[in-house]
Every structure is written in structure tokens, then in C-alpha cells.
Design an enzyme around this catalytic site. Sequence first.
Site, PDB file in Angstrom:
ATOM      1  N   CYS A   1     103.912  48.184 -24.180  1.00 43.49           N
ATOM      2  CA  CYS A   1     104.263  49.301 -23.280  1.00 43.49           C
ATOM      3  C   CYS A   1     105.331  50.223 -23.861  1.00 43.49           C
ATOM      4  O   CYS A   1     105.552  51.322 -23.341  1.00 43.49           O
ATOM      5  CB  CYS A   1     104.693  48.774 -21.921  1.00 43.49           C
ATOM      6  SG  CYS A   1     103.445  47.746 -21.139  1.00 43.49           S
TER       7      CYS A   1
ATOM      8  N   HIS B   1     108.697  54.172 -18.857  1.00 34.75           N
ATOM      9  CA  HIS B   1     107.406  53.481 -18.757  1.00 34.75           C
ATOM     10  C   HIS B   1     107.138  53.193 -17.289  1.00 34.75           C
ATOM     11  O   HIS B   1     108.016  52.731 -16.566  1.00 34.75           O
ATOM     12  CB  HIS B   1     107.439  52.195 -19.586  1.00 34.75           C
ATOM     13  CG  HIS B   1     106.269  51.325 -19.305  1.00 34.75           C
ATOM     14  ND1 HIS B   1     104.978  51.816 -19.330  1.00 34.75           N
ATOM     15  CD2 HIS B   1     106.174  50.011 -18.958  1.00 34.75           C
ATOM     16  CE1 HIS B   1     104.150  50.835 -19.031  1.00 34.75           C
ATOM     17  NE2 HIS B   1     104.844  49.739 -18.797  1.00 34.75           N
TER      18      HIS B   1
ATOM     19  N   ASN C   1     100.164  50.549 -14.046  1.00 35.47           N
ATOM     20  CA  ASN C   1     100.812  50.408 -15.354  1.00 35.47           C
ATOM     21  C   ASN C   1      99.738  50.580 -16.428  1.00 35.47           C
ATOM     22  O   ASN C   1      98.877  49.717 -16.596  1.00 35.47           O
ATOM     23  CB  ASN C   1     101.469  49.024 -15.435  1.00 35.47           C
ATOM     24  CG  ASN C   1     102.120  48.760 -16.789  1.00 35.47           C
ATOM     25  OD1 ASN C   1     101.906  49.484 -17.751  1.00 35.47           O
ATOM     26  ND2 ASN C   1     102.902  47.703 -16.855  1.00 35.47           N
TER      27      ASN C   1
HETATM   28  N1  COA Z   1      99.516  39.975  -3.544  1.00 40.52           N
HETATM   29  C1  COA Z   1     100.131  39.136  -2.700  1.00 40.52           C
HETATM   30  N2  COA Z   1     100.996  38.186  -3.097  1.00 40.52           N
HETATM   31  C2  COA Z   1     101.247  38.119  -4.421  1.00 40.52           C
HETATM   32  C3  COA Z   1     100.634  38.957  -5.353  1.00 40.52           C
HETATM   33  C4  COA Z   1      99.733  39.907  -4.864  1.00 40.52           C
HETATM   34  N3  COA Z   1      99.101  40.772  -5.688  1.00 40.52           N
HETATM   35  N4  COA Z   1     101.074  38.644  -6.591  1.00 40.52           N
HETATM   36  C5  COA Z   1     101.941  37.632  -6.440  1.00 40.52           C
HETATM   37  N5  COA Z   1     102.031  37.299  -5.130  1.00 40.52           N
HETATM   38  C6  COA Z   1     102.841  36.251  -4.542  1.00 40.52           C
HETATM   39  C7  COA Z   1     103.186  35.159  -5.520  1.00 40.52           C
HETATM   40  O1  COA Z   1     102.142  34.196  -5.569  1.00 40.52           O
HETATM   41  C8  COA Z   1     104.448  34.601  -4.933  1.00 40.52           C
HETATM   42  O2  COA Z   1     104.095  33.748  -3.875  1.00 40.52           O
HETATM   43  P1  COA Z   1     104.926  32.404  -3.584  1.00 40.52           P
HETATM   44  O3  COA Z   1     106.320  32.857  -3.251  1.00 40.52           O
HETATM   45  O4  COA Z   1     104.200  31.791  -2.438  1.00 40.52           O
HETATM   46  O5  COA Z   1     104.854  31.624  -4.847  1.00 40.52           O
HETATM   47  C9  COA Z   1     105.101  35.828  -4.338  1.00 40.52           C
HETATM   48  O6  COA Z   1     104.085  36.818  -4.170  1.00 40.52           O
HETATM   49  C10 COA Z   1     106.141  36.413  -5.260  1.00 40.52           C
HETATM   50  O7  COA Z   1     106.851  37.245  -4.456  1.00 40.52           O
HETATM   51  P2  COA Z   1     108.138  37.963  -4.964  1.00 40.52           P
HETATM   52  O8  COA Z   1     108.962  37.040  -5.783  1.00 40.52           O
HETATM   53  O9  COA Z   1     108.782  38.610  -3.796  1.00 40.52           O
HETATM   54  O10 COA Z   1     107.509  39.067  -5.910  1.00 40.52           O
HETATM   55  P3  COA Z   1     108.329  40.105  -6.694  1.00 40.52           P
HETATM   56  O11 COA Z   1     109.129  40.931  -5.762  1.00 40.52           O
HETATM   57  O12 COA Z   1     109.024  39.463  -7.854  1.00 40.52           O
HETATM   58  O13 COA Z   1     107.195  41.009  -7.271  1.00 40.52           O
HETATM   59  C11 COA Z   1     106.066  41.518  -9.294  1.00 40.52           C
HETATM   60  C12 COA Z   1     106.282  40.474  -8.198  1.00 40.52           C
HETATM   61  C13 COA Z   1     105.050  40.987 -10.292  1.00 40.52           C
HETATM   62  C14 COA Z   1     105.518  42.783  -8.648  1.00 40.52           C
HETATM   63  C15 COA Z   1     107.430  41.830  -9.961  1.00 40.52           C
HETATM   64  O14 COA Z   1     108.016  40.634 -10.399  1.00 40.52           O
HETATM   65  C16 COA Z   1     107.301  42.764 -11.110  1.00 40.52           C
HETATM   66  O15 COA Z   1     106.948  43.912 -10.949  1.00 40.52           O
HETATM   67  N6  COA Z   1     107.644  42.325 -12.338  1.00 40.52           N
HETATM   68  C17 COA Z   1     107.544  43.140 -13.510  1.00 40.52           C
HETATM   69  C18 COA Z   1     106.111  43.296 -13.885  1.00 40.52           C
HETATM   70  C19 COA Z   1     105.930  44.357 -14.926  1.00 40.52           C
HETATM   71  O16 COA Z   1     106.406  45.428 -14.748  1.00 40.52           O
HETATM   72  N7  COA Z   1     105.222  44.036 -15.998  1.00 40.52           N
HETATM   73  C20 COA Z   1     104.954  44.927 -17.046  1.00 40.52           C
HETATM   74  C21 COA Z   1     106.185  45.284 -17.804  1.00 40.52           C
HETATM   75  S1  COA Z   1     105.822  46.286 -19.150  1.00 40.52           S
END
Ligand code: COA
Length: 319
Positions: free
Chosen positions: A113, A246, A276
Amino acid sequence: MPARIAGTGRYLPAKVLTNDELAQRVATSDEWIRTRTGIHQRHIAAANEQTSDLAVHAAREAIAAASMEPDDIDLIVVATATPDMIFPSTAAIVQDKLGIRHGGAAFDIAAVCSGFVYALSIAESMVSSGGARNALVIGAETYSRILDWSDRGTCVLFGDGAGAAVLVPAAEPGILTSHLHADGSHRHILCTPGTIQHGAIVGTPFVHMDGAAVFKFAVKVMADVAVETLAAAKLTPADVDWVIPHQANIRIMDATMKKLHLPEERLVVTVDRHGNTSAASIPMALDIAIRDGRIRRGQHVLLIGVGGGFTWGSVLIRW
Ligand code: COA
């Protein structure tokens, strides 16, 4: 001689995949995706569209915007984590599809990215040193091909697309400075680890991510590298007119703006419509903000990349 961007372009595949459509495939909801990521929809490449095809559409727009012909391009750098094939490079395929036959250089950059920021910085070095004259820099991706569509933790985040810029020598510098970084010790938190060995795929060929770890790392290094690049140009965040980070997650972008003490009005956002798109996200956002008139002559535009590797970097432009 310094280098500046003479034209930009972008391409998004026709098919739009909404959050509601995704919620019919995996246990998710439009509400969850919007509130956690800011994403409303993403574009998905057609079965017969390769990364190089997306790149060529964006490239043609950028070359036309620079009032050039494909033959004027003597360097092509494609940033991609989803190349058409293991080799040759997608850049070489793009060169052929553009009908360029004079033998200018073409190669790919693998910085995920951060790829466009890496590619722009390298192309700028080559143009300013005289190693190339007119460089075509592209970020192009088809992440839909490396997603596990049954994994709600990753499949809701990404989309396909391509963005391009033409870089030319200039009397006044357009690209003021850039800084690139990597730390391979974090490679396991965001990766697609599968490899081809003896005719079979070994390991998963799908995107694997520790979302929380990526989030934390991204916010820290994006703000740090922004400050590093601005300091090198003897500027402060207050001098920046537009920040084009990004486009991974609106919360990562908002947190970065907060750390830089910059108002959200200076942030260019496309993640809501594109998801993304990895290396394609920054050049597509740049093209949109140029074409809709937000970016004006003389303004400072800060591009900030972050991605798998981990890699990160930024490029400061005076438009
Ligand atoms: N829909 C519903 N629930 C989802 C889900 C989806 N698409 N994806 C994950 N979950 C669940 C998980 O299973 C987890 O459940 P659990 O608590 O029962 O285990 C829960 O949601 C996680 O929630 P939370 O910790 O509040 O999520 P978050 O606020 O950390 O958001 C991301 C998750 C992935 C959106 C976030 O961590 C993120 O954006 N990270 C960076 C990702 C990124 O940018 N990657 C590329 C970088 S170049």
C-alpha cells in the site's frame, strides 16, 4: 533538474460491490463496515480484466492530461501487490499494451500500500538525475483476486482500481522531497504468504491481517513520516493544504490528521467509494482532487503511504 507531475488519471472497474451485497455473503452489515472503516462500496474487476488493463486505462488518461503520446514515455514504474503474473513485470506488459516500442525502462515496485509513494520517489530520482525524461508512475491493483471471500475480517476492506501520474523535468520543483521506510520484522501482521512451489501453491494465497496491530502501527508511522518530510522542506503541518494518505480506513486517516493537528477539511477521502485499493488509492485520490479543482497551483500536497512489509513513506508536492 527537478521533476513535477504533468498529468494524472484513474480507472475503476465498472462493477460496484456494496456493503449490503457483501452482507449477503458473509456475517457482516453495512452499519459495521461503515462505522469501523468508512467504506460504503468498492469496485471489482471483471473476470477478463487484469491489473495491467486497469493500469493502461489510468495511464492513457494521465498521458492525455500531460498532453503527450505513449511514445513520449521512457520509464514506466508500476506499483502493485497483485501483478498479472510472477514475471514479466506488469510494467513491461503495460508498456506493450500502450504500444510503446522504443525500449524505455519498465519495472514493478513491491511495497504494497506504500507502493505509489515508493514508485513516485524512485521515478523522481531518475527524472531529476537525467536517467529518464518522461516517467509514467502507476499504482494498480486487483485485490479481489487475493481475498478469501468467506473471511469477513478482510474481504470487506479492499477494492480494485488504478491511478497514474506522468512525471516530467521542470524548471521549478513540483516534488519537493520524499522519505521511504520499511521494517520487515512486522511482515507477519499483513501479508499474503502463499508461494508457488513445484506447480502447487504452498501456504495461503489470500490476504492475512492482524487488523488491530496494523491499525496501531499505521497511525504512528504515518504521522511520524509526515513530520519528517515536512521538516526536510522546512515546513510544518500548518503549511500543508491537502493531505492524501493511503485510503485504508477513515479512522486511521482521522487519527493521523489529529496527530498532525490538521483539520479534516484538508483531508482527501475516497475510501468510502473505493475501499482500500492498496497502491492505487493515493494516485486515484490525487487525480480526483486535481480534476474537481480542490488542488490548485502553488498548494502543498502531502502524500502518505503505509502498507505491508511494513513499509511507509511520504512525498511532498508543491502543485
Ligand atoms: N463484520 C462484522 N464483524 C466483524 C467483521 C465484519 N466485516 N470483521 C471482523 N468482525 C468482528 C471480529 O470477528 C471481532 O469479533 P469478536 O470480538 O467477537 O472476536 C470484532 O468484529 C472486532 O471488533 P473490533 O475490535 O471492534 O474491530 P476494530 O474496531 O479493530 O476494526 C478493523 C477492525 C479490521 C476494521 C480495524 O482493525 C482496521 O481497520 N485495521 C486496519 C486494517 C487496514 O487498514 N489494513 C490495511 C492497511 S494497509
